[in-house]
Design an enzyme around this catalytic site. Structure first.
Site, PDB file in Angstrom:
ATOM      1  N   LYS A   1      10.715  38.463   5.207  1.00 60.51           N
ATOM      2  CA  LYS A   1      10.611  37.348   4.247  1.00 60.51           C
ATOM      3  C   LYS A   1       9.295  36.621   4.425  1.00 60.51           C
ATOM      4  O   LYS A   1       8.697  36.638   5.509  1.00 60.51           O
ATOM      5  CB  LYS A   1      11.780  36.368   4.394  1.00 60.51           C
TER       6      LYS A   1
ATOM      7  N   GLY B   1      13.030  39.727  13.580  1.00 58.95           N
ATOM      8  CA  GLY B   1      14.166  39.732  14.512  1.00 58.95           C
ATOM      9  C   GLY B   1      15.450  39.311  13.810  1.00 58.95           C
ATOM     10  O   GLY B   1      16.521  39.895  14.028  1.00 58.95           O
ATOM     11  N   SER B   2      15.330  38.319  12.946  1.00 56.82           N
ATOM     12  CA  SER B   2      16.497  37.864  12.168  1.00 56.82           C
ATOM     13  C   SER B   2      16.969  38.974  11.236  1.00 56.82           C
ATOM     14  O   SER B   2      18.173  39.165  11.039  1.00 56.82           O
ATOM     15  CB  SER B   2      16.130  36.644  11.323  1.00 56.82           C
ATOM     16  N   ALA B   3      16.010  39.711  10.667  1.00 52.35           N
ATOM     17  CA  ALA B   3      16.355  40.818   9.771  1.00 52.35           C
ATOM     18  C   ALA B   3      17.174  41.858  10.531  1.00 52.35           C
ATOM     19  O   ALA B   3      18.198  42.345  10.031  1.00 52.35           O
ATOM     20  CB  ALA B   3      15.079  41.437   9.205  1.00 52.35           C
TER      21      ALA B   3
ATOM     22  N   ASP C   1      17.257  31.876  10.405  1.00 56.71           N
ATOM     23  CA  ASP C   1      16.821  32.742   9.297  1.00 56.71           C
ATOM     24  C   ASP C   1      17.771  33.915   9.047  1.00 56.71           C
ATOM     25  O   ASP C   1      17.560  34.684   8.106  1.00 56.71           O
ATOM     26  CB  ASP C   1      15.426  33.327   9.591  1.00 56.71           C
TER      27      ASP C   1
END
Ligand code: C5P
Length: 379
Positions: free
Chosen positions: A8, A105-107, A139
């Protein structure tokens, strides 16, 4: 079970003062872009993470890895752990740079949630997945949702945004990463140093002009409205970001901005050809490690086709998070009939589908809509 998940950028990032819990209230506009990690989960004796691809060496492979934490948290929430079958081998194929302000990392955590939910047949609803996601990181809920959305609170409270048009971006990746907590801390310090000279930050506000620009589908209107309150902090920690942003503007970027907490810089181009020229110019200017051209995923969905009772491939699901299906880039809202048609064109196994037979499209809010209803909405 494999899930693919996008990076993002933040089109707006308005940061309020620090809260008692150390976080900052935000109003942000998340925008998923076509740069994907892939996460595969398989049953294993014990939970383990294997990372391949760009930057693999700088991703923690142990239980502190966000994808591993997500798998453990989902097992707990869904009660899978008690049945003793929740250990997984998590393979992450990384293309999203690490510590880059792109929520890589959130993905991976979001992808692990979706993939484990399917692998275990855990049946967690989108709402339950979102709750687990929010505990992993601010996130992660957006990474589950994709598309373009307004984030509030820590960033975990989401509202999908109405967006038309195609947005072409160049991402310029920096040398090394920036730590998100350090960038927020630098933002607080810069603001404290300015105290008395400038007004203290009030509660963050959504930029309604930016939301109107997204609805208009005009990159030239959107470009000058991009904003990021963390940008001065990121630039103060890595001053050469200033040169990267200036180089993009010199080469005609409609907007130039640090993505999230940085150090990736995102440049909005006029169109695909301009994005390619801009990428070449930025790579040649020596202001970044490497560049990528991407498009904004104004709506990301996966498409699945099912047979009805008569054996016809007539029922279509546009399922935002079914892993392994085909992610598509589509406009939402006013473009819903287009969305349905694009979805059909992207069917992985068309198998005699008559496009006119399609009965239903499932949207993000999980309401089923008849195509005739979709036409009415758009009219
Ligand atoms: O939520 P997440 O673990 O991704 O956040 C990482 C760090 O970023 C937090 O520990 C905090 O320092 C900072 N942060 C913040 N306000 C937010 C989101 C993140 O201060 N809304």
């Amino acid at each position: 079970m494999t899930a693919r998940v996008p990076a993002k950028v933040n089109l707006q990032l308005a940061v309020g003062p620090p809260r008692a819990d150390g976080y900052h209230d935000l109003v942000t506009v998340f925008h998923a872009v076509s740069l994907f990690d892939e996460v595969t989960v398989r049953p294993a004796e014990r939970t383990k993470v294997v990372v391949t691809g760009a930057d693999a060496g700088s991703v923690p492979a142990g239980r502190t890895n966000l994808a591993a934490r997500a798998a453990v948290a989902l097992a707990k929430a869904a009660g899978t752990g008690r049945r003793g079958k929740s250990a997984v081998l998590i393979e992450i194929r990384k293309r999203i740079p690490v510590a880059a302000g792109l929520a890589g990392g959130s993905a991976d955590a979001a992808a692990a949630l979706v993939a484990c939910n399917e692998l275990w047949g855990a049946g967690a609803s989108p709402r339950e997945l979102r709750a687990v996601a929010a505990d992993i990181g601010s996130d992660v809920p957006f990474a589950l949702l994709g598309g373009t959305a307004v984030g509030q609170g820590r960033g975990e409270q989401l509202t999908p945004a109405l967006v038309t048009g195609v947005y072409h971006w160049v991402l310029a990746f920096g040398v090394g990463g920036l730590s998100t907590p350090e960038v927020y801390a630098a933002c607080d310090r810069l603001r404290a140093a300015r105290a008395g000279q400038a007004d203290p930050p009030g509660p963050p506000q959504l930029d309604t002009a930016l939301m109107a620009a997204l609805r208009s589908g005009e990159p030239a209107v959107l470009g000058p409205l991009l904003s990021n309150d963390l940008q001065p902090a990121a630039v103060s920690l890595l001053p050469r970001l200033r040169q990267a942003l200036a180089a993009g503007r010199e080469h005609g970027a409609l907007g130039a901005i640090v993505s999230g907490s940085g150090p990736t810089c995102a440049f909005l181009a006029r169109d695909g050809a301009h994005a390619r020229d801009l990428a070449v110019a930025l790579a040649g200017a020596g202001v970044c490690r490497t560049v990528a051209t991407v498009t904004g995923l104004t709506y990301i969905a996966n498409v699945q086709c099912r047979r009805d009772a008569a054996g016809r491939a007539a029922l279509l699901e546009v399922n935002p998070r079914a892993p392994g299906a085909l992610p598509l880039t589509m406009a939402s809202g006013v473009n819903m009939p287009r969305l349905a048609l694009d979805a059909l064109r992207g069917l992985p196994v068309p198998d005699h589908v008559d496009f006119r037979e399609v009965a239903m499209v499932r949207f993000l809010d999980e309401r089923f809509m008849d195509l005739s209803e979709v036409q009415k909405v758009a009219a």
